[in-house]
Design an enzyme around this catalytic site. Sequence first.
Site, short mmCIF file in Angstrom:
data_model
loop_
_atom_site.label_atom_id
_atom_site.label_comp_id
_atom_site.label_asym_id
_atom_site.label_seq_id
_atom_site.Cartn_x
_atom_site.Cartn_y
_atom_site.Cartn_z
N LYS A 118 0.82 -1.23 0.00
CA LYS A 118 0.00 0.00 0.00
C LYS A 118 0.85 1.27 0.00
O LYS A 118 0.57 2.22 0.73
CB LYS A 118 -0.95 0.02 1.21
CG LYS A 118 -1.96 -1.12 1.21
CD LYS A 118 -2.99 -0.94 2.31
CE LYS A 118 -3.92 -2.11 2.46
NZ LYS A 118 -3.25 -3.36 2.94
O1 LIG Z 1 -4.94 -4.25 0.39
C1 LIG Z 1 -5.33 -5.10 1.20
O2 LIG Z 1 -4.96 -6.25 1.13
C2 LIG Z 1 -6.36 -4.70 2.18
C3 LIG Z 1 -7.20 -3.68 1.79
C4 LIG Z 1 -8.36 -3.40 2.54
O3 LIG Z 1 -9.17 -2.56 2.18
N1 LIG Z 1 -8.58 -4.12 3.66
C5 LIG Z 1 -7.73 -5.10 4.10
O4 LIG Z 1 -8.04 -5.76 5.11
N2 LIG Z 1 -6.58 -5.36 3.39
C6 LIG Z 1 -5.60 -6.36 3.89
O5 LIG Z 1 -6.21 -7.65 3.79
C7 LIG Z 1 -5.87 -8.45 4.93
C8 LIG Z 1 -7.13 -8.80 5.69
O6 LIG Z 1 -6.85 -9.71 6.72
P1 LIG Z 1 -7.99 -10.51 7.50
O7 LIG Z 1 -8.95 -9.49 7.99
O8 LIG Z 1 -7.24 -11.20 8.59
O9 LIG Z 1 -8.62 -11.47 6.52
C9 LIG Z 1 -4.86 -7.64 5.73
O10 LIG Z 1 -3.56 -7.99 5.28
C10 LIG Z 1 -5.15 -6.20 5.34
O11 LIG Z 1 -4.01 -5.39 5.44
#
Ligand SMILES: O=C(O)c1cc(=O)[nH]c(=O)n1[C@@H]1O[C@H](COP(=O)(O)O)[C@@H](O)[C@H]1O
Length: 273
Positions: A95
């Site tokens: 990001k």
């Molecule tokens: O770009 C991303 O991956 C991301 C964007 C977003 O809007 N929301 C988001 O949760 N993420 C990433 O996606 C993953 C979500 O993780 P969990 O919530 O554990 O499934 C994390 O690594 C966040 O940093």
Amino acid sequence: MNFIDKLNAAWKRNDSLLCVGLDPDTARFPAHLQGRPDGIVEFCKAIIDATADLACAFKPQIAYFAALGAEDQLEAICRYLRDNYPHIPLILDAKRGDIGATAHQYAREAFDRYGADTVTVNPYMGFDSVEPYMEWKDRGVIVLCRTSNAGGSDLQFLDVGGQPLYQHVARLVAEKWNRNGQCALVVGATFPEELAQVRAIVGDMPLLVPGIGAQGGDIEATVKSGRTAVGTGMMINSSRAIIYAQPQGDEDFAAAARRVAAETRDAINRYRG
Ligand SMILES: O=C(O)c1cc(=O)[nH]c(=O)n1[C@@H]1O[C@H](COP(=O)(O)O)[C@@H](O)[C@H]1O
């Protein structure tokens, strides 16, 4: 093979839209991996081996490595993925967003140092902050559009000329920035209505869709809102719900991760149409 072709092949080969997120929090590791200097590598390798036939992508989140000064372990995991699973896209979740000269260094980090197929970037600083990544024409650039967190609405919902900012970003990327056909967008699974709006704007552009699992996004609504006509188009990410799945019976952590990954892939496939 470029990122988009690799992703298309991975969707097909594993019959999967599931992206397995690698967010290794050492405090949540099984006891035998805690305190080991190579603990993160061993944890992630076990997750990767247990889920590789169920996933369309793997997404390491760089902060979990950088916070511990463990970039060498991220390098080792990326190398492991490239050597053993070269057909599965490697998404580096970083990001980043900065002026062009600095963005060029971030692009080198993602593509040359870690060998990622694609990287997440922040569009807030505009096209010249994203353009340097596009010099790597065979790699992907995944632009934040409508993020999964509640606070995403603070800015992404601001009205810009009669439309919310996130829709403006979707149009901008689809119509102007995606010159080499290498772009994708991030849209959270926690907002299926907005996901449908973005899909309507961007055609078949791939979407990285985090927010199922630990963040509570609804799988049916997500898939129905974001699928393309051929039932693909998304890398639906789940991290914590898979990698810290609770073992049942005599399962170990990797077997538990495999069980939940399989259930998640199958739940997604039920609604692909
Ligand atoms: O770009 C991303 O991956 C991301 C964007 C977003 O809007 N929301 C988001 O949760 N993420 C990433 O996606 C993953 C979500 O993780 P969990 O919530 O554990 O499934 C994390 O690594 C966040 O940093």
